[in-house]
Structures are given as structure tokens and as C-alpha cells.
Design a protein around this motif. Structure first.
Motif, PDB file in Angstrom:
ATOM      1  N   ASN A 149       0.825  -1.208   0.000  1.00  0.00           N
ATOM      2  CA  ASN A 149       0.000   0.000   0.000  1.00  0.00           C
ATOM      3  C   ASN A 149       0.858   1.256   0.000  1.00  0.00           C
ATOM      4  OD1 ASN A 149      -2.380  -1.440  -0.027  1.00  0.00           O
ATOM      5  ND2 ASN A 149      -2.617  -1.406   2.186  1.00  0.00           N
ATOM      6  N   ASN A 150       1.923   1.268   0.809  1.00  0.00           N
ATOM      7  CA  ASN A 150       2.800   2.433   0.856  1.00  0.00           C
ATOM      8  C   ASN A 150       3.543   2.620  -0.453  1.00  0.00           C
ATOM      9  OD1 ASN A 150       2.048   3.116   3.411  1.00  0.00           O
ATOM     10  ND2 ASN A 150       3.798   2.169   4.405  1.00  0.00           N
ATOM     11  N   SER A 151       3.956   1.525  -1.081  1.00  0.00           N
ATOM     12  CA  SER A 151       4.640   1.622  -2.372  1.00  0.00           C
ATOM     13  C   SER A 151       3.720   2.239  -3.409  1.00  0.00           C
ATOM     14  CB  SER A 151       5.112   0.245  -2.837  1.00  0.00           C
ATOM     15  OG  SER A 151       6.064  -0.264  -1.937  1.00  0.00           O
ATOM     16  N   LYS A 211       1.251  15.024   6.681  1.00  0.00           N
ATOM     17  CA  LYS A 211       0.404  14.963   5.498  1.00  0.00           C
ATOM     18  C   LYS A 211      -0.079  13.539   5.237  1.00  0.00           C
ATOM     19  CE  LYS A 211       3.270  18.304   3.094  1.00  0.00           C
ATOM     20  NZ  LYS A 211       4.149  18.433   1.941  1.00  0.00           N
ATOM     21  N   HIS A 212       0.706  12.572   5.672  1.00  0.00           N
ATOM     22  CA  HIS A 212       0.446  11.170   5.354  1.00  0.00           C
ATOM     23  C   HIS A 212       0.324  10.349   6.644  1.00  0.00           C
ATOM     24  CE1 HIS A 212       1.661  12.677   1.497  1.00  0.00           C
ATOM     25  NE2 HIS A 212       2.821  13.000   1.998  1.00  0.00           N
ATOM     26  N   VAL A 213      -0.532  10.819   7.555  1.00  0.00           N
ATOM     27  CA  VAL A 213      -0.657  10.238   8.879  1.00  0.00           C
ATOM     28  C   VAL A 213      -0.903   8.733   8.848  1.00  0.00           C
ATOM     29  CG1 VAL A 213      -2.063  10.240  10.985  1.00  0.00           C
ATOM     30  CG2 VAL A 213      -1.409  12.386   9.932  1.00  0.00           C
ATOM     31  N   ASN A 214      -1.676   8.258   7.915  1.00  0.00           N
ATOM     32  CA  ASN A 214      -2.026   6.847   7.880  1.00  0.00           C
ATOM     33  C   ASN A 214      -0.952   5.973   7.246  1.00  0.00           C
ATOM     34  OD1 ASN A 214      -4.500   7.291   9.116  1.00  0.00           O
ATOM     35  ND2 ASN A 214      -5.439   7.847   7.172  1.00  0.00           N
ATOM     36  N   MET A 215       0.108   6.564   6.747  1.00  0.00           N
ATOM     37  CA  MET A 215       1.156   5.792   6.103  1.00  0.00           C
ATOM     38  C   MET A 215       2.211   5.370   7.118  1.00  0.00           C
ATOM     39  SD  MET A 215       1.552   7.811   2.511  1.00  0.00           S
ATOM     40  CE  MET A 215       2.944   6.814   2.045  1.00  0.00           C
ATOM     41  N   ARG A 216       2.741   4.185   6.903  1.00  0.00           N
ATOM     42  CA  ARG A 216       3.809   3.663   7.743  1.00  0.00           C
ATOM     43  C   ARG A 216       5.048   3.479   6.895  1.00  0.00           C
ATOM     44  NH1 ARG A 216       1.659   0.088  12.378  1.00  0.00           N
ATOM     45  NH2 ARG A 216      -0.457   0.838  12.564  1.00  0.00           N
ATOM     46  N   GLY A 217       6.179   3.543   7.556  1.00  0.00           N
ATOM     47  CA  GLY A 217       7.419   3.297   6.858  1.00  0.00           C
ATOM     48  C   GLY A 217       7.507   1.840   6.423  1.00  0.00           C
ATOM     49  N   THR A 218       8.156   1.623   5.306  1.00  0.00           N
ATOM     50  CA  THR A 218       8.348   0.271   4.794  1.00  0.00           C
ATOM     51  C   THR A 218       9.653  -0.297   5.328  1.00  0.00           C
ATOM     52  OG1 THR A 218       9.605   0.980   2.851  1.00  0.00           O
ATOM     53  CG2 THR A 218       7.172   0.908   2.651  1.00  0.00           C
ATOM     54  N   PRO A 219       9.848  -1.604   5.236  1.00  0.00           N
ATOM     55  CA  PRO A 219      11.146  -2.171   5.633  1.00  0.00           C
ATOM     56  C   PRO A 219      12.308  -1.539   4.863  1.00  0.00           C
ATOM     57  CG  PRO A 219       9.534  -3.909   5.419  1.00  0.00           C
ATOM     58  CD  PRO A 219       8.881  -2.651   4.902  1.00  0.00           C
ATOM     59  N   PHE A 220      12.134  -1.289   3.581  1.00  0.00           N
ATOM     60  CA  PHE A 220      13.184  -0.641   2.798  1.00  0.00           C
ATOM     61  C   PHE A 220      13.516   0.735   3.370  1.00  0.00           C
ATOM     62  CE2 PHE A 220      14.400   2.312  -0.571  1.00  0.00           C
ATOM     63  CZ  PHE A 220      15.580   1.718  -1.011  1.00  0.00           C
ATOM     64  N   GLN A 221      12.499   1.534   3.688  1.00  0.00           N
ATOM     65  CA  GLN A 221      12.721   2.867   4.244  1.00  0.00           C
ATOM     66  C   GLN A 221      13.381   2.788   5.616  1.00  0.00           C
ATOM     67  OE1 GLN A 221       8.612   4.005   3.849  1.00  0.00           O
ATOM     68  NE2 GLN A 221       9.052   5.370   2.115  1.00  0.00           N
ATOM     69  N   ALA A 222      13.000   1.791   6.409  1.00  0.00           N
ATOM     70  CA  ALA A 222      13.606   1.615   7.727  1.00  0.00           C
ATOM     71  C   ALA A 222      15.095   1.326   7.598  1.00  0.00           C
ATOM     72  CB  ALA A 222      12.911   0.480   8.478  1.00  0.00           C
ATOM     73  N   LYS A 223      15.433   0.422   6.700  1.00  0.00           N
ATOM     74  CA  LYS A 223      16.844   0.092   6.509  1.00  0.00           C
ATOM     75  C   LYS A 223      17.617   1.306   6.000  1.00  0.00           C
ATOM     76  CE  LYS A 223      19.979  -3.192   4.363  1.00  0.00           C
ATOM     77  NZ  LYS A 223      20.121  -4.405   3.547  1.00  0.00           N
TER      78      LYS A 223
END
Length: 169
Positions: free
Chosen positions: A24-26, A49-61
Motif C-alpha cells: 500500500n505504501n509503495s 500529510k500522510h498520517v495513515n502511512m507507515r514506513g516500509t522495511p526498505f525505508q527503515a533500513k
């Protein structure tokens, strides 16, 4: 003697929905790119702006590796100040940095400053796992790894399954 400590990045997500959130985030990020908005790491305020969005594993790394490079370039003191500043580049959506030494002492925590300086070696998660010990054991075996545990989501105050990218420095 070189003192080692760990960089942790926390993804606030439920494991079962991790893949769905990532997809969904992608898709959402692609839509933002089409609309001309940047999806680069920004300040915590950009995430509003994107309160409902979560970081992805790629973004975390990527955020963890960015923090690693920042420590090497700028030193521990400057890095730790940045990791605690919610307007810094080290807060993205629900992602933030925390750092522990190899004995379980929390050196800095991006979302809970009250943990700074505390030894959390014997802390258990909601499932009874000594998760800091688990982090340390993984870092004794390799320089980076993924792991999971149960911890409070700082956005919702609910205990959730977390996926964490670990990096040793």
C-alpha cells in the motif's frame, strides 16, 4: 579499545499486515511521485500529510544506514542530538532511531527520551521475550540483521508486533 553500540530503527507495524502495508505504501508513494511530491526522507512534520502511512522495511533500513553514516561523519554527540530532534531527517512517518550499547544501556531513543541512560538488558516485551538481549545476540553474530518483538506504537499507544533493522557500529 573500540566501544561498539547498536543502531536500531523501529517500524511500527503489525507483522501480519507488514506485506500489505508495504504494498500500500509503495502504491501511495508512486502516486505521490506522479503528483510531483517528493517521497524522500524529511522531517516529522512532513509526515503529518500522510498520517495513515507507515514506513516500509526498505525505508527503515535506509534510515538506519543514513543514521550510521551520520554518526561516522559527525560523531556520536551531534548524531544523538539529531536522533532526538523530531524535526530532523531521522524521523520519517512512523520511523525513528534508537541506539543501545552491547550491554543493554539505551544511549538515545528518538521517541522516548526517558529511556536514555537506562539499562534495558532485562526488559521483556509483552510476549515475555528479552528483546534487548535478542538484539545484542544478533549483533554478536553479524553486523546487521532484522528482528521482531512486541512494543508500544508511539502513535496509537497500542502494543504491536515490530520489525526492527539492527546495524552495529
Amino acid at each position: 579499545m573500540v566501544r561498539r553500540f547498536l543502531i536500531f530503527i523501529v517500524i511500527l507495524t503489525i507483522s501480519i499486515s507488514l506485506v500489505a502495508d508495504w504494498v500500500n505504501n509503495s502504491i501511495a508513494n508512486e502516486k505521490l511521485n506522479i503528483a510531483g511530491e517528493s517521497t524522500n526522507f524529511g522531517s516529522r512534520n512532513d509526515a503529518v500529510k500522510h498520517v495513515n502511512m507507515r514506513g516500509t522495511p526498505f525505508q527503515a533500513k535506509e534510515l538506519t544506514l543514513k543514521a550510521y553514516d551520520y554518526i561516522l561523519k559527525n560523531g556520536r554527540d551531534k548524531a544523538f542530538k539529531a536522533f532526538e530532534d523530531p524535526n530532523s531527517e531521522f524521523f520519517y512517518l512512523d520511523l525513528y532511531i534508537f541506539v543501545s550499547d552491547m550491554k543493554g544501556k539505551m544511549l538515545v531513543h528518538g521517541r522516548d527520551k526517558s529511556l536514555r541512560g537506562k539499562n534495558l538488558y532485562d526488559l521483556k516485551d509483552s510476549k515475555g521475550t528479552f528483546f534487548i538481549q535478542k538484539f545484542i545476540k544478533k549483533m554478536q553474530l553479524c553486523d546487521e540483521s532484522w528482528t521482531d518483538y512486541h512494543w508500544r506504537n508511539y502513535e496509537t499507544n497500542e502494543v504491536e508486533s515490530k520489525l526492527t533493522f539492527l546495524k552495529k557500529i
